[in-house]
Design a protein around this motif. Structure first.
Motif, short mmCIF file in Angstrom:
data_model
loop_
_atom_site.label_atom_id
_atom_site.label_comp_id
_atom_site.label_asym_id
_atom_site.label_seq_id
_atom_site.Cartn_x
_atom_site.Cartn_y
_atom_site.Cartn_z
N HIS A 166 0.85 -1.21 0.00
CA HIS A 166 0.00 0.00 0.00
C HIS A 166 0.88 1.26 0.00
N HIS A 168 0.27 3.38 -3.25
CA HIS A 168 -0.68 4.48 -3.02
C HIS A 168 -0.04 5.73 -2.40
N GLN A 191 -4.36 10.52 0.66
CA GLN A 191 -5.34 9.48 1.04
C GLN A 191 -4.60 8.19 1.38
N GLY A 192 -3.63 7.83 0.54
CA GLY A 192 -2.86 6.61 0.79
C GLY A 192 -2.13 6.68 2.11
N GLU A 249 -2.98 8.57 4.71
CA GLU A 249 -3.97 8.54 5.81
C GLU A 249 -4.43 7.10 6.12
N ASP A 250 -4.60 6.30 5.06
CA ASP A 250 -4.98 4.88 5.27
C ASP A 250 -3.96 4.21 6.21
N THR A 252 -3.96 5.43 9.87
CA THR A 252 -5.07 4.84 10.64
C THR A 252 -4.70 3.45 11.15
N CYS A 291 -8.04 -1.58 -1.92
CA CYS A 291 -6.92 -1.94 -1.03
C CYS A 291 -7.18 -1.50 0.40
N THR A 292 -7.78 -0.36 0.55
CA THR A 292 -7.98 0.17 1.91
C THR A 292 -8.88 -0.77 2.71
N GLU A 293 -9.92 -1.29 2.03
CA GLU A 293 -10.82 -2.25 2.71
C GLU A 293 -10.05 -3.50 3.11
N HIS A 311 -7.87 -2.86 6.13
CA HIS A 311 -8.60 -2.82 7.41
C HIS A 311 -9.11 -4.20 7.81
#
Lengths: 91, 91, 91, 91
Positions: free
Chosen positions: A60, A64, A77-78, A80-81, A84, B35-37, B40
């Motif tokens: 990622h 990203h 955005q990448g 921030e993912d 988190t 990818c973000t999903e 997580h």
């Protein structure tokens, strides 16, 4: 979704192996495995999941956040993912 | 196997939920989840597995090391099981 | 305090090395070290502290839970100490 | 060194507090603190160091990988720094 697509088969292979390990824990709990076996089986699942999560984080990061040609918004955005995930799950 | 027997249903419930979470990762990777999903979902599996491992370690400590009436040999074996897990899997 | 007494010098040696590593981070931050150096220095402190904590947990397990001759109350207290640490700090 | 400069005081404050905590462990080991106190003191150092490392990783991600205006080479280097840390220290 680029990096997931490129590495889909490898990632699917890893998650299927983890599913198999989780199934083994389920059978051990349902059967007569002793506690020590269950302890080691669960610890092994933990190791495998940690390895998979590391791999997805690295991919990622590269796809990203670092990759050439992303817009500033896509990079933010990448990033921030990942922030988190780092804040929620790394202790 | 005492503590596993006593808590079998609760432990089986937790491992079945983890199996469900792992299945969700598999479907996400096989489908069009972004990818973000996936990131997580895998991080959530990690959190659930860590919680389960902690629980089994705590039960093993009480049932196989601290409990009244164990022989010195049983206590030593119970302690060695935990030391192996601590040394191999905790970072 | 038995196990701390027996291993005092070894434990003191390890904590002094960690103090030295922390001092190196402080100097790096105060000087002109680049971010990558600071990142690696802090990550190394984390590795050393994790190793020390594992060692103290293992010793506590053996000296205050598993050891022959402890009263049931002493064993329960020793086990509770470890359960608190496991629940609070292992993720 | 941008992000380290911007946050130097905050980071220095955190590492000084960690140095203080490590000093407390040293005094506890040198004095008559009981094992349970030493256990909790070291576990608290671990928590503080993990928090600091997370913070520096997040800042490094933003300043050396995601920030606008970085060259592709700078981004790749920033990403590689993080990948090294993730692979070596996260379990």
């Amino acid at each position: 979704m680029a990096h997931i697509n490129e590495n889909r088969d490898a990632l699917l292979g890893r998650i299927k192996r983890i599913a198999g390990q989780v199934g083994a824990v389920e059978r051990a709990l349902g059967g007569n495995a002793n506690c020590t076996e269950v302890l080691h089986l669960v610890a092994a699942v933990r190791g495998a999941v940690n390895g998979l999560l590391d791999e997805i984080i690295v991919e990622h990061l590269e796809a990203h956040v670092a990759r050439d040609g992303l817009s500033p918004e896509e990079r933010q955005q990448g990033a921030e993912d990942l922030v988190t995930i780092i804040r929620r799950y790394s202790k």
